[in-house]
Every structure is written in C-alpha cells, then in structure tokens.
Design a protein around this motif. Structure first.
Motif, PDB file in Angstrom:
ATOM      1  N   PHE A 134      32.779  56.235  61.057  1.00 23.78           N
ATOM      2  CA  PHE A 134      33.898  56.036  60.128  1.00 23.78           C
ATOM      3  C   PHE A 134      33.572  56.487  58.702  1.00 23.78           C
ATOM      4  O   PHE A 134      34.476  56.806  57.934  1.00 23.78           O
ATOM      5  N   GLY A 135      32.306  56.478  58.327  1.00 26.50           N
ATOM      6  CA  GLY A 135      31.940  56.974  56.992  1.00 26.50           C
ATOM      7  C   GLY A 135      32.389  58.418  56.844  1.00 26.50           C
ATOM      8  O   GLY A 135      33.025  58.795  55.858  1.00 26.50           O
ATOM      9  N   THR A 158      48.668  53.099  63.249  1.00 25.73           N
ATOM     10  CA  THR A 158      49.788  53.637  62.477  1.00 25.73           C
ATOM     11  C   THR A 158      50.274  52.635  61.432  1.00 25.73           C
ATOM     12  O   THR A 158      50.667  53.017  60.341  1.00 25.73           O
ATOM     13  N   ALA A 159      50.196  51.345  61.774  1.00 27.67           N
ATOM     14  CA  ALA A 159      50.628  50.333  60.801  1.00 27.67           C
ATOM     15  C   ALA A 159      49.768  50.422  59.549  1.00 27.67           C
ATOM     16  O   ALA A 159      50.272  50.411  58.423  1.00 27.67           O
ATOM     17  N   ALA A 160      48.447  50.558  59.742  1.00 26.77           N
ATOM     18  CA  ALA A 160      47.542  50.610  58.594  1.00 26.77           C
ATOM     19  C   ALA A 160      47.784  51.877  57.779  1.00 26.77           C
ATOM     20  O   ALA A 160      47.719  51.859  56.551  1.00 26.77           O
ATOM     21  N   TYR A 161      48.090  52.980  58.464  1.00 25.42           N
ATOM     22  CA  TYR A 161      48.390  54.218  57.724  1.00 25.42           C
ATOM     23  C   TYR A 161      49.627  54.005  56.862  1.00 25.42           C
ATOM     24  O   TYR A 161      49.662  54.388  55.688  1.00 25.42           O
ATOM     25  N   GLY A 162      50.631  53.360  57.422  1.00 26.92           N
ATOM     26  CA  GLY A 162      51.877  53.137  56.689  1.00 26.92           C
ATOM     27  C   GLY A 162      51.726  52.133  55.557  1.00 26.92           C
ATOM     28  O   GLY A 162      52.234  52.345  54.465  1.00 26.92           O
ATOM     29  N   VAL A 163      51.010  51.060  55.831  1.00 27.06           N
ATOM     30  CA  VAL A 163      50.861  49.989  54.825  1.00 27.06           C
ATOM     31  C   VAL A 163      49.897  50.437  53.719  1.00 27.06           C
ATOM     32  O   VAL A 163      50.046  50.075  52.562  1.00 27.06           O
ATOM     33  N   ASP A 164      48.879  51.231  54.066  1.00 26.90           N
ATOM     34  CA  ASP A 164      47.857  51.705  53.126  1.00 26.90           C
ATOM     35  C   ASP A 164      47.243  50.534  52.342  1.00 26.90           C
ATOM     36  O   ASP A 164      47.309  50.493  51.112  1.00 26.90           O
ATOM     37  N   PRO A 165      46.644  49.563  53.045  1.00 28.91           N
ATOM     38  CA  PRO A 165      46.186  48.342  52.377  1.00 28.91           C
ATOM     39  C   PRO A 165      44.882  48.527  51.592  1.00 28.91           C
ATOM     40  O   PRO A 165      44.151  49.498  51.816  1.00 28.91           O
ATOM     41  N   ASP A 166      44.620  47.579  50.681  1.00 28.95           N
ATOM     42  CA  ASP A 166      43.344  47.543  49.957  1.00 28.95           C
ATOM     43  C   ASP A 166      42.316  46.749  50.743  1.00 28.95           C
ATOM     44  O   ASP A 166      41.116  46.847  50.511  1.00 28.95           O
ATOM     45  N   LEU A 167      42.813  45.903  51.641  1.00 30.43           N
ATOM     46  CA  LEU A 167      41.934  45.000  52.396  1.00 30.43           C
ATOM     47  C   LEU A 167      42.621  44.710  53.725  1.00 30.43           C
ATOM     48  O   LEU A 167      43.842  44.534  53.772  1.00 30.43           O
ATOM     49  N   GLY A 168      41.846  44.683  54.793  1.00 31.93           N
ATOM     50  CA  GLY A 168      42.425  44.432  56.112  1.00 31.93           C
ATOM     51  C   GLY A 168      41.726  43.276  56.815  1.00 31.93           C
ATOM     52  O   GLY A 168      40.503  43.164  56.756  1.00 31.93           O
ATOM     53  N   ILE A 169      42.519  42.435  57.458  1.00 28.63           N
ATOM     54  CA  ILE A 169      41.950  41.317  58.226  1.00 28.63           C
ATOM     55  C   ILE A 169      42.654  41.259  59.577  1.00 28.63           C
ATOM     56  O   ILE A 169      43.883  41.160  59.637  1.00 28.63           O
ATOM     57  N   GLN A 191      39.961  49.858  59.437  1.00 36.28           N
ATOM     58  CA  GLN A 191      38.805  50.308  58.648  1.00 36.28           C
ATOM     59  C   GLN A 191      38.764  51.824  58.481  1.00 36.28           C
ATOM     60  O   GLN A 191      38.409  52.333  57.436  1.00 36.28           O
ATOM     61  N   MET A 192      39.135  52.561  59.526  1.00 36.79           N
ATOM     62  CA  MET A 192      39.007  54.016  59.460  1.00 36.79           C
ATOM     63  C   MET A 192      40.254  54.703  58.925  1.00 36.79           C
ATOM     64  O   MET A 192      40.349  55.921  58.947  1.00 36.79           O
ATOM     65  N   THR A 193      41.200  53.922  58.425  1.00 31.74           N
ATOM     66  CA  THR A 193      42.450  54.499  57.936  1.00 31.74           C
ATOM     67  C   THR A 193      42.256  55.231  56.615  1.00 31.74           C
ATOM     68  O   THR A 193      41.565  54.745  55.726  1.00 31.74           O
ATOM     69  N   ARG A 194      42.873  56.393  56.512  1.00 29.78           N
ATOM     70  CA  ARG A 194      42.849  57.203  55.275  1.00 29.78           C
ATOM     71  C   ARG A 194      41.433  57.308  54.709  1.00 29.78           C
ATOM     72  O   ARG A 194      40.526  57.672  55.413  1.00 29.78           O
TER      73      ARG A 194
END
Lengths: 358, 333
Positions: A215-216, B204-215, B285-288
């Motif tokens: 992932f890095g 796809t949700a994470a790509y759309g939301v573009d979060p600063d932090l994910g849980i 984690q691997m989004t954008r």
C-alpha cells in the motif's frame, strides 16, 4: 560509496517493520536531506524527497521507489509463564528462527529476548521432527510472568537483533538488507546526481508496508503522479544448493527484470544504456508477478510506466542476508546515468503505440 | 439495542444482495442523521456533524452483507447444486438450512455419501434439498441467492445468530450515528456492501468519501474456547483494538489514539492481532494517497457459522468507545 555503506550499516541496525516504519524513516530522512530539495512523509508513512531537475517547469518526474520496511514478529499472546507467543509480519522462514536474538519493542522501551523452542520430545508427535512451526516458538525475555504482562502488550513488535558483519569480497551481512540495500542504491544515486545535470525531477521514495500490503507504493504513486517509476528491490542470489536457473550472480551487477509489471520499451532503454556505458547487468525474467512494489505501482491512477531493478541477495528473509556492495555501486551508477540522460524526447521514445503507426 | 440487533440479523443480505438490510437501516436511521445517500455499489453513506477547524472527516465502515450461497445447477430430481458467496466453511454447512431471497424458498443442505468421518467434503459434494419431487416443482433458478437460516437467540449476556458478522457492526454504527450529539468532526457512517467477497463496497465508498481517518467496525475471532488457536481476545473483555490482521496493519498512531481514548473513558478493551481475515479498513487504507486507519472489533465466536456468538457488554462498550473517541479532536502521533 563509503558514506553510503556506513548509512547502510546504520539502516540494518534499526527496526521499522511493515506499517511501523518510523525508526528507519528517521535514519533515511537526514541522509536524504542534503541530497534533495524538498521532503515530506506520506499519510501511510512513506518518505518522499524531490530533487529538482534543470528543465523548464512543469517538469516530468521519475520516481525511484525502494521499500524501507522490514519483516519481523509481533506479540500475539503473553502466556502464564511470561513467554511471548508470536505472529509474523511479512514472510518469515520459520526454519531459521529458533535461537535467534531479538529485540522486543515495548511502550516502555526495548527489551532483549531470545526466540526459543521447546525440546523435540515436548512437541506433539507430528511436530517433533523437522523445522518447528511458528506456533511452537516463544520469545523469552527473562521477565517473570507478572512483569512480562506489565511491560509487554499484545501487538508489540519484535525485530531481529543481529549486527552487521563485513565478510570477505565486498560482502555485507545482516538483517533487513531486503530492502535497505536498495535504499542505499537510491541514496548513492542521489549523491551521484548531485554532481550531474538532470532535466527531470527525481522523486526519491522510501515506501512503507511492501512486505505486507504494497500500500505504500500505490498511495505514493497516487500522491506524486510520477511520469516514470523505477522499483528497486532485492532478488535471489546464487546460494548453496540453489538452482542456477532460479538465482542470479552476485558481483555481476543488478538484474533488469522482465515480466508483466515491466514497461517493455522503458526496460529496453535502460538495458541499452547499461550496455553503452559498460555497466554490468543481468537479464532476469519473472512469469506473473515481480513480487515488488511494481505490482500495484504500475496500475496506480492511469498507469505508471515502471521498470524493476533487482539487487542479488543471498539468504533472503533471514537475519543473515548477504549483499555485495559492488552491485549496489553499479546499480546506483546505472540509475544516476539513466536519470541524467532523460530528456524531452524520452516519453515519445517509449510510446507503446509507436510501432502501430509505422 | 437487542431488538435492533434481532431485526438486523434476521434480515437477509448476502454480498451483492444487501437491499433488504439497507432498507431496514435506512428506516431505523430516518431523521437521526444529517444526510443519507446510496452510491453506485449500494453502500449506504450517512453523515453527521460538520468538520470544524480541528476536526477531520472520519469514515466509519460496517458491512451489511453476510456470507451465503448461490444456485449453480438444478438436476432432474430437483436437487439444487450451489457454490459460496464469501467464505463459507463446508464443515459448518451440511445439515443447515438456507432461505432463498427471491421466493423465500427454504432448503436443507445435504451431502453425497461420505464414509470418511475424519475429512470434510467440499461444497461441490453438497446440494440443497427444497423438498421437491421433480425439477418442475423447484421454485429456484440458477443464479438465485440464499442466506443461511437461523434465528436470533438472546442467551442473556451473550447473543447468537447467523450474520452477527457484521450486523453487530451495523448495529454499533447505527447506535453511534444516533447517539452522537457534539463532535468536531464530519462523521461519515458507511454501511458497506460486498465485504465478504473482498472489501469491495468500502473501496468505492472510501474513494467517494475521501476521509482523513478510517475506522472499520467488524467482528474478530477469539482464543477463549476449548483448544482454540492462540489469540489473546476473549468474549466479554471489551472491544478489541486491532493492531494487525491478515490483510491490513492498523496505523500505529490510530491504535495509540484508540488505546488512550479507552483508558481515558475507563472502558475495558483488548489488543487484537489476528492471523487471517481482514476488514473494510484494508480498502480504506489504500484509497487515493492513503488513509490512516484502525478497526474496532467486536469479539465473536464461531465466525462464518450459522451460530455466531457475541457478548452484549462488548457491543455496548464498542458504542461507548466510539462515542468517546469521536467527541473530541483527534491528534495522531
């Protein structure tokens, strides 16, 4: 090269396991600082450092990508005797683990420990002969049970404690030469580029998490959007009883790896340059996956033309990996020469549709 | 919360067929969040709060889908052959019942003659008996999807059902979205799809939301049953803060933040190192350009069986932990 060799020895004495790269990043940062123009850490902990080119802005860029994370162990449970049960980070060879000296990184500081196994007659019958499975190994810190439970927590990391050893014939041995030998290649290339003109920008990238997720690489590729990428990682060197057709020679230069993660024309250009400059390189072929950061980096965003350069390494994924420093020198020279030869015509030269039109 | 959990686990939604679960979540969250939308992969994306100066966009993800089966062939005698949707263990399958989504048809999973009692045959040796005597009586077509059929049981402290993985995470996330009153963050509650087939909805949700932090909110295994594999997680010892699983390494800064938050709120918690399996956090984690992620796990016995068991105290403490964490600014270091 001397300075870089000292840096490499320093780099293989710190941990920095996958996902927890801060200790190794803190060693690389000051080494790259004087060699580059700007630097930042990615959201996943990869280190990005840019050396500006002399061409007119906006300049194309080449990313040289080396993962800095290392394999190791993680505390899975603390048993009633105060011994630590472990899981692996990255792919470990359990055959080499018993009797290794390790360092347990706790929240209160580092604790030395020993990777131990029970005597064969105490193991279940099916496990009594041959290499013990990881589930039978323990880390003994010498702490009494209550102290062990107080000082160590599930999730604490464990790294190898072996020290670097210089062997005859330019050989250096130690843990985590996968892939800090390649970080040394990149550092030395930056040093050589300090004395040469180059039109393109260079992104020096030390990636996180290669041994676990890759992932890095993909997140750094997304953030930096390089025009080209070179991934440098270690490859299997000839070692006792290893078949010649599956390994590469040490002291014969880096490998240029040909396979699906490799951009064919970019690869051929690097090959041509090596030949012209009489830098020894070895042709390597992989069938499906290069087993490197290139797997995901190549398919990041709209695709990044990527090549894979290998540094032959003996005893990979053991605490006594061995590299030949001559191969590090040759690879860094090839990279520096390649970068400084990049001009405004290069991307057109490697266009995959070019032959279609002719 | 128990009645909500019962309704959630008794609704069916194998991966890719989450619409009934989504409709139920939507109904239950109506008027309780600032906005709701459904994206192209069927994720339900709910939002609450505004991102203040020291706030973040925090994406929480709990998957709506469950494991199930899909019909692949129907023979002349009306026996239905099938394959898995997600990680179905053959050893937990024979003798179980399934219910087809489209028709409500119930079937029993049978097995070809199998003399060797020390091995488990694969799903290709199994079939579904819907009680038909000939093919024309079968109300199932190739491609029809079914979920395991097993009702919710309240055992007091412990709750058991099919699909606790991950409706219990869905229940926790719904409760957090409802109870969250003041937060410096924009909290995005994602009820995701297709987790069991490769954390695809969260991608796809994470790509759309573009979060600063994910849980991620998901179940984890335990090591507290007879002769279990080594794992320092037990039912009833509190939510598990994930350090690592088979597909993801939690960001150490997120782990430290969660540990400190649990201590400050005086909530029980345990540290989790899981050898196999992964959660939506992997995809986030691997989004954008990468997202710092962690996972709050609800300990669960017999995961991917029709009788998944959780501790109600762990469930409640997971809600409390998340509310405590989200009510203050986040400092990652």
């Amino acid at each position: 090269m001397l300075e870089t060799k000292d840096l490499l020895k320093q780099m293989i004495q710190v941990s920095g396991l996958s996902g927890h790269e801060a200790p190794i990043r803190e060693v690389i940062e000051p080494a790259w600082k004087p060699l580059t123009d700007e630097m930042h850490t990615s959201r996943l902990g990869s280190l990005h450092a840019r050396k500006h080119g002399s061409g007119p802005a906006p300049r194309p860029s080449i990313a040289i990508v080396t993962h800095m994370d290392a394999i190791g162990l993680i505390v899975k449970q603390i048993d009633s005797e105060g011994l630590l049960h472990v899981d692996q980070i990255g792919g470990l060879d359990p055959r080499v683990l018993p009797s290794q000296m390790v360092m347990v990184h706790t929240q209160g500081g580092d604790l030395p420990g020993l990777l131990v196994m029970p005597p064969a007659h105490c193991l279940p019958e099916e496990d009594a002969s041959g290499a013990p499975q990881l589930k039978h190994l323990r880390v003994d810190t010498g702490l009494r049970p209550t102290a062990a439970r107080r000082q160590v927590r599930v999730g604490d990391l464990i790294s190898f404690a072996s020290k670097p050893v210089e062997l005859d014939g330019d050989l250096l041995a130690g843990h985590s030469l996968d892939n800090r030998a390649s970080v040394a290649v990149l550092t030395e290339a930056l040093r050589l580029l300090g004395r040469r003109k180059h039109a393109w920008d260079v992104w020096a990238v030390a990636t996180a998490q290669e041994e676990e997720t890759l992932f890095g690489a993909t997140t750094s590729g997304y953030a930096l959007r390089p025009t080209l990428a070179v991934v440098i990682d270690v490859t299997f060197a000839k070692s006792p009883s290893a078949p010649a057709h599956r390994t590469y020679d040490q002291n014969k230069g880096p490998t240029l790896d040909w396979g699906p993660n490799t951009h064919p024309k970019f690869h051929r250009e690097m090959e041509k340059l090596a030949k012209r400059l009489e830098i020894p390189v070895q042709e390597a072929v992989y069938s499906k996956s290069s087993g490197t950061d290139a797997i995901l980096l190549q398919v990041t965003v709209e695709g990044i033309p990527t090549v894979v350069v290998g540094i032959p390494l003996r005893y990979m994924h053991t605490p006594v990996e061995v590299v030949n420093t001559k191969d590090i020198e040759r690879a860094s020279r090839l990279l520096a020469e390649f970068v400084s030869a990049l001009d405004e015509t290069f991307m057109d030269k490697i266009r995959l549709d070019k032959t279609d039109e002719n | 919360m128990k009645e909500i959990i019962r309704q959630l686990v008794e609704t069916t939604g194998p991966s890719g067929y989450e619409s009934d679960v989504r409709a139920l979540v939507k109904k239950m969250l109506k008027g309780q969040v600032d906005s709701m939308k459904v994206d192209a992969l069927g994720n339900l994306i709910t939002r609450k709060g505004k991102k203040s100066k020291d706030g973040l966009t925090v994406m929480l993800s709990a998957h709506m889908d469950e494991i199930g089966i899909i019909a692949t062939h129907i023979d002349d005698n009306g026996f239905v052959r099938f394959t898995s949707v997600g990680g179905v263990f053959p050893r937990n399958t024979a003798g179980g019942r399934v219910r087809f989504l489209k028709t409500g048809q119930v079937g029993v999973i049978g097995m070809e003659s199998h003399k060797n009692q020390s091995s488990v045959p694969g799903l290709e040796k199994m079939y579904i008996d819907v009680g038909a005597s000939k093919r024309s009586d079968v109300k199932v077509s190739v491609g029809d999807v079914a979920a395991f059929d097993r009702p919710f049981e309240d055992l007091g402290t412990r709750l058991v059902s099919k699909a606790m993985d991950d409706r219990i995470g869905v229940a926790v996330l719904m409760e957090v979205m409802k109870q969250l009153k003041t937060t410096p963050h924009e909290v995005v509650g994602v009820f995701s799809t297709q987790e069991e087939v490769g954390t695809r909805g969260a991608t796809t949700a994470a790509y759309g939301v573009d979060p600063d932090l994910g849980i991620a909110l998901d179940v984890t295994l335990t090591g507290d049953t007879p002769n279990a594999d080594t794992m320092a997680v037990s039912l009833g010892n509190g939510p598990a803060i994930k350090v690592k699983d088979g597909g993801m390494i939690s960001d150490p800064r997120v782990v430290a933040w969660m540990e400190a938050g649990a201590k400050r709120a005086r909530l029980p918690y345990q540290m989790e190192v899981l050898t196999g399996g992964t959660t939506d956090a992997r995809s986030i984690q691997m989004t954008r350009a990468g997202v710092p992620v962690g996972c709050v796990s609800i300990p669960c016995r017999y995961v991917h069986s029709p009788s998944e068991m959780v501790d109600y105290g762990d469930v409640q403490n997971s809600v409390k932990l998340l509310l405590a964490l989200l009510s203050k600014p986040v400092q990652l270091r």
